[in-house]
Design an enzyme around this catalytic site. Structure first.
Site, PDB file in Angstrom:
ATOM      1  N   GLU A   1       0.906  -1.221   0.083  1.00  0.00           N
ATOM      2  CA  GLU A   1      -0.023  -0.087  -0.235  1.00  0.00           C
ATOM      3  C   GLU A   1       0.901   1.478   0.062  1.00  0.00           C
ATOM      4  O   GLU A   1       1.604   1.569   1.058  1.00  0.00           O
ATOM      5  CB  GLU A   1      -0.877   0.038   1.298  1.00  0.00           C
TER       6      GLU A   1
ATOM      7  N   HIS B   1      -0.624   0.883  15.541  1.00  0.00           N
ATOM      8  CA  HIS B   1       0.325   0.901  14.571  1.00  0.00           C
ATOM      9  C   HIS B   1       1.545   0.449  15.325  1.00  0.00           C
ATOM     10  O   HIS B   1       2.725   0.587  14.977  1.00  0.00           O
ATOM     11  CB  HIS B   1       0.597   2.499  14.490  1.00  0.00           C
TER      12      HIS B   1
ATOM     13  N   GLN C   1       2.347  -1.953   6.054  1.00  0.00           N
ATOM     14  CA  GLN C   1       2.689  -0.573   6.607  1.00  0.00           C
ATOM     15  C   GLN C   1       3.081  -0.626   7.966  1.00  0.00           C
ATOM     16  O   GLN C   1       3.958   0.194   8.721  1.00  0.00           O
ATOM     17  CB  GLN C   1       1.498   0.397   6.332  1.00  0.00           C
ATOM     18  N   PHE C   2       2.349  -1.346   8.850  1.00  0.00           N
ATOM     19  CA  PHE C   2       2.646  -1.451  10.399  1.00  0.00           C
ATOM     20  C   PHE C   2       2.360  -2.980  10.658  1.00  0.00           C
ATOM     21  O   PHE C   2       1.585  -3.375  10.096  1.00  0.00           O
ATOM     22  CB  PHE C   2       1.882  -0.465  11.154  1.00  0.00           C
TER      23      PHE C   2
ATOM     24  N   ILE D   1      -1.253  -6.529   9.917  1.00  0.00           N
ATOM     25  CA  ILE D   1      -0.995  -7.513   9.240  1.00  0.00           C
ATOM     26  C   ILE D   1      -1.724  -8.827   9.607  1.00  0.00           C
ATOM     27  O   ILE D   1      -1.863  -9.911   9.120  1.00  0.00           O
ATOM     28  CB  ILE D   1       0.795  -8.328   9.695  1.00  0.00           C
TER      29      ILE D   1
ATOM     30  N   PRO E   1      -5.170  -9.237   9.168  1.00  0.00           N
ATOM     31  CA  PRO E   1      -5.894  -9.765   8.057  1.00  0.00           C
ATOM     32  C   PRO E   1      -5.271 -10.674   7.285  1.00  0.00           C
ATOM     33  O   PRO E   1      -5.758 -11.580   6.581  1.00  0.00           O
ATOM     34  CB  PRO E   1      -6.371  -8.490   7.574  1.00  0.00           C
TER      35      PRO E   1
ATOM     36  N   LEU F   1      -5.802  -1.435  -0.564  1.00  0.00           N
ATOM     37  CA  LEU F   1      -5.959  -1.537   0.902  1.00  0.00           C
ATOM     38  C   LEU F   1      -6.400  -2.965   1.454  1.00  0.00           C
ATOM     39  O   LEU F   1      -7.330  -2.908   2.104  1.00  0.00           O
ATOM     40  CB  LEU F   1      -6.571  -0.481   1.680  1.00  0.00           C
ATOM     41  N   SER F   2      -5.739  -3.935   1.152  1.00  0.00           N
ATOM     42  CA  SER F   2      -6.231  -5.231   1.687  1.00  0.00           C
ATOM     43  C   SER F   2      -4.849  -6.178   1.715  1.00  0.00           C
ATOM     44  O   SER F   2      -4.334  -6.954   0.867  1.00  0.00           O
ATOM     45  CB  SER F   2      -7.062  -5.779   0.445  1.00  0.00           C
ATOM     46  N   GLU F   3      -4.574  -6.099   2.803  1.00  0.00           N
ATOM     47  CA  GLU F   3      -3.389  -6.981   3.267  1.00  0.00           C
ATOM     48  C   GLU F   3      -3.524  -8.397   2.946  1.00  0.00           C
ATOM     49  O   GLU F   3      -2.489  -8.914   2.519  1.00  0.00           O
ATOM     50  CB  GLU F   3      -3.199  -6.787   4.914  1.00  0.00           C
TER      51      GLU F   3
END
Length: 331
Positions: free
Chosen positions: A35, A135, A88-89, A93, A95, A64-66
């Site tokens: 992302e 985060h 990103q953080f 993770i 999902p 936006l879909s881990e």
């Protein structure tokens, strides 16, 4: 083995960027996805400039879909690519946890070695940067529990570049944790070009005979500061940076704790179920009769990482580690 001669002074996040650029140049099968990693260069600018240099087919901005792009990366890896996915953080993770633990980590065993998943998942982690909820998680032990998934956590720019290159070349999935509090905390000389740091090998940062202090990621500078303070009081510590959390460097841990007979483990994560508990078990298995005191753990607390100023009360500090060192030595 380092083949480069020239060096440049880099922060940890710059070393990550340099490793990615090095491998994108060397291997056409390396693809980055995540992302905002393309035009925006990532939330921490770890991928800054890479899409402009290598194109949108090699550095891919995802939805936006881990779970979605992690699953796509697994498929890419099975199809001959070397994907590097950015979360990103680390707290984002979850999902993708099903994809990682059900498919990526098991594929070699599931296919009896016919298929491997040579992919890397990069994830900034940890508290201390005043980030919002979710985060700042440090939940690395969720991933060290699953055989088939290597977990790497550099503490320095040199190690970050060398370990990331090694992770990209590894035939199995690697979770590459980046301590975001250390991203721009200091600089270090880093060789230009390609070199690797072996996955599964810890590093001795300080020699001492009185106590072993074990840490990883952002806790390494904390451990070193505590060891410096202890030295002023006549207590000399072995300080070990694990660098790889799974598989652990059992030989270095055992050799150090057998020498000193006392151990302090510094862990940012919550106390319960953390990696420190596994290290205590390892010490019991390999070195119980050498111990002169119970192993001490300095950890976060069993609460969600708190907001803003309260982070300082949650995180291990050099003072807390020094207190544990003195208590262990004086047991």
């Amino acid at each position: 083995m380092t083949t480069a001669v020239n060096t440049k002074t880099l922060t940890l996040v710059q070393a990550v960027n340099d490793a990615l650029r090095t491998m994108l140049k060397e291997r056409d099968d390396v693809i980055l996805l995540g992302e905002d990693i393309g035009k925006n260069g990532g939330v921490f600018r770890a991928t800054e400039g890479l899409q402009a240099e290598f194109g949108e087919d090699r550095v891919i901005d995802t939805p936006l879909s881990e779970a979605g792009f992690t699953g796509a990366a697994i498929g890419m890896a099975l199809s001959g690519f070397r994907p590097v996915a950015e979360i990103q953080f680390l707290g984002f993770i979850y999902p993708a946890y099903e994809q990682i633990m059900t498919h990526a980590a098991r594929m070699r065993a599931r296919t009896m070695g016919h298929f491997t998943v040579p992919m890397v998942i990069r994830a900034p982690y940890g508290a201390g940067v005043r980030a919002p909820e979710i985060h700042s998680d440090s939940t690395e032990a969720l991933f060290t529990h699953m055989p088939g998934m290597k977990v790497v956590c550099p503490a320095s720019p040199y190690d970050a570049k060398g370990l990331l290159i090694a992770a990209i070349e590894d035939p199995d999935p690697v979770l590459f944790l980046e301590p975001m509090r250390s991203y721009r905390a200091f600089r270090e000389e880093v060789p230009e070009g390609k070199y690797t740091v072996e996955i599964g090998k810890a590093k001795k940062l300080r020699e001492g005979d009185d106590v072993t202090v074990i840490a990883w990621g952002a806790m390494v500078p904390v451990a070193l500061k505590a060891a410096e303070s202890a030295a002023k009081k006549g207590i000399h510590a072995d300080v070990i940076d694990l660098r790889t959390l799974y598989p652990l460097d059992k030989d270095m841990i055992a050799a150090s704790v057998q020498k000193t007979g006392r151990t302090v483990i510094v862990q940012e994560a919550h106390a319960t179920g953390g990696l420190a508990s596994d290290i205590v078990a390892l010490i019991n298995d390999t070195s119980f009769l050498y111990q002169k005191a119970p192993v001490a753990r300095v950890t976060g607390f069993d609460v969600p990482v708190p907001f803003f100023a309260y982070e300082d009360d949650y995180l291990p500090t050099p003072a807390r580690v020094l207190h544990a060192i003195e208590k262990t030595v004086n047991f």
